[in-house]
Scaffold this motif. Sequence first.
Motif, mmCIF file in Angstrom:
data_model
loop_
_atom_site.group_PDB
_atom_site.id
_atom_site.type_symbol
_atom_site.label_atom_id
_atom_site.label_comp_id
_atom_site.label_asym_id
_atom_site.label_seq_id
_atom_site.Cartn_x
_atom_site.Cartn_y
_atom_site.Cartn_z
ATOM 1 N N LEU A 116 49.199 -58.952 46.093
ATOM 2 C CA LEU A 116 50.211 -58.973 47.149
ATOM 3 C C LEU A 116 51.559 -58.512 46.628
ATOM 4 O O LEU A 116 52.285 -57.772 47.301
ATOM 5 N N ARG A 117 51.922 -58.934 45.419
ATOM 6 C CA ARG A 117 53.194 -58.493 44.843
ATOM 7 C C ARG A 117 53.223 -56.968 44.694
ATOM 8 O O ARG A 117 54.232 -56.314 44.978
ATOM 9 N N GLY A 118 52.104 -56.392 44.232
ATOM 10 C CA GLY A 118 52.051 -54.942 44.088
ATOM 11 C C GLY A 118 52.176 -54.229 45.416
ATOM 12 O O GLY A 118 52.852 -53.203 45.532
ATOM 13 N N GLU B 54 59.901 -57.484 36.747
ATOM 14 C CA GLU B 54 60.261 -58.857 37.093
ATOM 15 C C GLU B 54 59.442 -59.377 38.259
ATOM 16 O O GLU B 54 59.054 -60.546 38.296
ATOM 17 N N THR B 55 59.150 -58.515 39.226
ATOM 18 C CA THR B 55 58.375 -58.959 40.380
ATOM 19 C C THR B 55 56.968 -59.355 39.970
ATOM 20 O O THR B 55 56.450 -60.394 40.389
ATOM 21 N N TRP C 46 54.591 -61.308 28.751
ATOM 22 C CA TRP C 46 55.008 -59.971 29.172
ATOM 23 C C TRP C 46 56.372 -59.646 28.575
ATOM 24 O O TRP C 46 57.251 -60.504 28.477
ATOM 25 N N GLY C 47 56.548 -58.392 28.152
ATOM 26 C CA GLY C 47 57.810 -57.970 27.561
ATOM 27 C C GLY C 47 58.275 -56.628 28.098
ATOM 28 O O GLY C 47 57.477 -55.815 28.565
ATOM 29 N N LEU C 48 59.585 -56.421 28.030
ATOM 30 C CA LEU C 48 60.199 -55.200 28.560
ATOM 31 C C LEU C 48 61.099 -54.609 27.487
ATOM 32 O O LEU C 48 61.967 -55.301 26.953
ATOM 33 N N GLU C 49 60.870 -53.334 27.125
ATOM 34 C CA GLU C 49 61.674 -52.661 26.107
ATOM 35 C C GLU C 49 62.233 -51.373 26.694
ATOM 36 O O GLU C 49 61.556 -50.349 26.727
ATOM 37 N N LEU C 50 63.455 -51.438 27.181
ATOM 38 C CA LEU C 50 64.102 -50.263 27.766
ATOM 39 C C LEU C 50 65.063 -49.698 26.732
ATOM 40 O O LEU C 50 66.225 -50.102 26.645
ATOM 41 N N LEU D 93 50.830 -51.489 35.591
ATOM 42 C CA LEU D 93 51.058 -52.924 35.514
ATOM 43 C C LEU D 93 50.107 -53.687 36.434
ATOM 44 O O LEU D 93 49.623 -54.765 36.086
ATOM 45 N N GLY D 94 49.853 -53.123 37.599
ATOM 46 C CA GLY D 94 48.916 -53.760 38.509
ATOM 47 C C GLY D 94 47.524 -53.840 37.909
ATOM 48 O O GLY D 94 46.843 -54.870 38.001
#
Length: 279
Positions: free
Chosen positions: A137-139, A163-164, A174-178, A200-201
């Motif tokens: 549903l989030r996707g 984030e969603t 989960w990690g985020l590298e921008l 990601l989905g």
Amino acid sequence: MTAVFVLDAHGSVVSGSGADGLVDRAIALEAMASGRAIRTRRVTYLPVAGGLLAVSGRRAPRSDALRPFAPLAELLLASAGEPARLARDLHDSVVQTLYGISLGAGTAAELLHGNPAHAEASLAWIQETAAAGLTDLRGIILRLRPETLVGAGLATALRGVFETLHNAPGRSGWGLELDADPVVSPQVEEALYRIALEALGNAARHAEASQVTVRLAGDAGHVVLEVVDDGVGFAPDAAFPGRLGVRSMRERAVLLGGTLDIRSAPGAGTVVRAALPTG
């Protein structure tokens, strides 16, 4: 056997197959006109904004069991003009999954009195299925968001996707590298946004991963997006030769002069890497 149908304000089936012989259009219209649920022997009709939710079974479910799914039916009706894949996702994935949860909850409640051990197993299944349905549903909601989300900039858009999907139970790894926020054309920005969303989905639904990382890096000429997970992996050529999601990711990259590589093996996790020119 249960079946879930969503009908528009004219009583026409928007989602669901096999409605002929099950859904009575006259009763459906009566329910919509009165604004009250109608329960027959086989089908329960619940009015929602823009139409009707109808669920059949050996015994029609109680209307109060359907009310938690009314917002989902309304979302599907609101997206009736969107691409067919979106409507199909809503029905085939989320609606059916959540209704399955409802049935599982009923089974667990019955077992609590006579077989508590089996009830515990049913409750565990409900938790797992609910998490999968929430991810789907989030996707879908992300795909419905206005394109202004993408226009805010690639890093901001990817942070919003992350984030969603990250804010669901069990996503602490989960990690985020921008590493960069490259200036890219709107076409490249949207393509990478959609690729990240698809990757990601897939990681959330299928990988059973404890760690998922999104990386973004770029320079004056190219931008690279990676989605990496430590999940169950797969054999890309054998498992997904024509799956729509993988094919669409690759097509988005190639159409803009870029590449999309998927590295994976059973038990070895997955890396989705998209490299596109910035302009």
